[in-house]
Scaffold this active site. Structure first.
Site, PDB file in Angstrom:
ATOM      1  N   LEU A  66       0.802  -1.218   0.000  1.00 32.00           N
ATOM      2  CA  LEU A  66       0.000   0.000   0.000  1.00 32.00           C
ATOM      3  C   LEU A  66       0.837   1.272   0.000  1.00 32.00           C
ATOM      4  O   LEU A  66       0.366   2.318  -0.437  1.00 32.00           O
ATOM      5  CB  LEU A  66      -0.923   0.006   1.223  1.00 32.00           C
ATOM      6  CG  LEU A  66      -1.898  -1.184   1.314  1.00 32.00           C
ATOM      7  CD1 LEU A  66      -2.774  -1.049   2.548  1.00 32.00           C
ATOM      8  CD2 LEU A  66      -2.748  -1.277   0.055  1.00 32.00           C
ATOM      9  N   GLU A  84      12.447  -1.327   4.470  1.00 33.06           N
ATOM     10  CA  GLU A  84      13.015  -2.671   4.351  1.00 33.06           C
ATOM     11  C   GLU A  84      12.047  -3.753   4.825  1.00 33.06           C
ATOM     12  O   GLU A  84      12.035  -4.859   4.286  1.00 33.06           O
ATOM     13  CB  GLU A  84      14.338  -2.767   5.120  1.00 33.06           C
ATOM     14  CG  GLU A  84      15.042  -4.094   4.879  1.00 33.06           C
ATOM     15  CD  GLU A  84      16.509  -4.086   5.276  1.00 33.06           C
ATOM     16  OE1 GLU A  84      17.053  -5.174   5.498  1.00 33.06           O
ATOM     17  OE2 GLU A  84      17.099  -2.993   5.357  1.00 33.06           O
TER      18      GLU A  84
END
Length: 291
Positions: A66, A84
């Protein structure tokens, strides 16, 4: 217009206007192959919760990624600046590509951006946070006051977090692993002896002691340490006692022979000026008259 958080204002003041635009929607979002992406070598986060990653991967399988990650070009690859966890979860979910914003970010700002993102998400454990604070101060030239504005934390909170780095490595690992809290760790630091400190840490875990209970026990232990470290009072030699008694009898007053701060002293008590003159006459053999 959405109001910026204190952390956002701190980041903008640290990195300039550009940092405030990282997630403002004005950047072009690219689909970058996961195979072309490399991890941030200066990632302040060292431990990734596998269970949390699995949950995020499941969400990505259902809903996609998203929010794009932030990367910079490094030769033919893209290096992660921030995001990450999303990158790892996307890999776990079997994605081949991930939405990313490509930006020009200096080596100096790489660590700062990764730290801010992790702090915003509360992703760092207390030791990782302390290490990140220390690096920002050492490498970024920030004071504790500067850092408190950047991360929207009080200066005392910054100082207390940094104190955790004074712990031995094994105790730091307990904090990093969530075995003891940072509050427990600060209580343990009242105990100076490393062996006693580790013993108390083991008791904290075994008995599931509260921070307050740990503080009370640490005070007791440190009190014993202080008593053990206090210099022992040297006994007064028998000769000193005998001489004091004989002088007192000869002079007709109380006399003390003792050692004070490594120096030997004779103290002769007198009642008033007349008594002082009497003592001087006895000791010198001279008749001293009052003025």
């Amino acid at each position: 217009m959405a109001k910026k958080s204190g952390l956002g204002r701190g980041l903008e003041s640290l990195l300039g206007e550009t940092a405030g635009e990282i997630t403002n929607g004005r950047d072009d979002v690219l689909e970058v192959a996961l195979g072309e992406i490399v991890a941030n070598r200066n990632q302040p986060r060292r431990n990734f919760d596998e269970e949390a990653l699995a949950e995020l991967a499941e969400s990505i399988e259902k809903n996609g990624v998203l929010q794009p990650i932030l990367v910079r070009r490094v030769g033919a690859k893209y290096e992660i600046v921030a995001g990450e966890r999303r990158y790892r979860a996307a890999s776990m979910a079997g994605l081949e590509k991930i939405p990313a914003v490509v930006r020009e970010v200096s080596d100096e700002d790489m660590f700062k951006l990764a730290l801010i993102e992790n702090l915003q998400r509360s992703d760092l454990n207390p030791i990782e946070t302390a290490v990140a604070y220390r690096r920002l101060m050492d490498e970024g030239g920030l004071t504790q006051d500067d850092l408190s504005k950047v991360v929207a934390k009080s200066r005392s909170n910054i100082a207390n977090t940094l104190r955790l780095l004074d712990l031995s490595e094994d105790l730091q690992e307990l904090v990093a692993g969530g075995k003891i809290s940072s509050g427990h760790a600060r209580a343990l630091m009242r105990v100076k002896d490393e062996a006693e400190r580790r013993k108390l840490a083991e008791r904290v875990m075994k008995e599931e002691l509260s921070v307050r209970q740990t503080e009370n026990l640490a005070s007791l232990v440190s009190g014993r340490e202080g008593a053990a470290e206090a210099p022992k009072r040297q006994p007064v030699p028998q000769t000193y006692r005998r001489v004091a008694k004989e002088l007192g009898t000869a002079l007709g007053t109380e006399v003390k022979v003792r050692q004070v701060r490594g120096k030997n002293k004779i103290e002769i008590q007198f009642a008033d000026e007349s008594d002082l003159l009497r003592l001087v006459q006895l000791l010198s053999g001279n008749d001293v008259t009052e003025d």
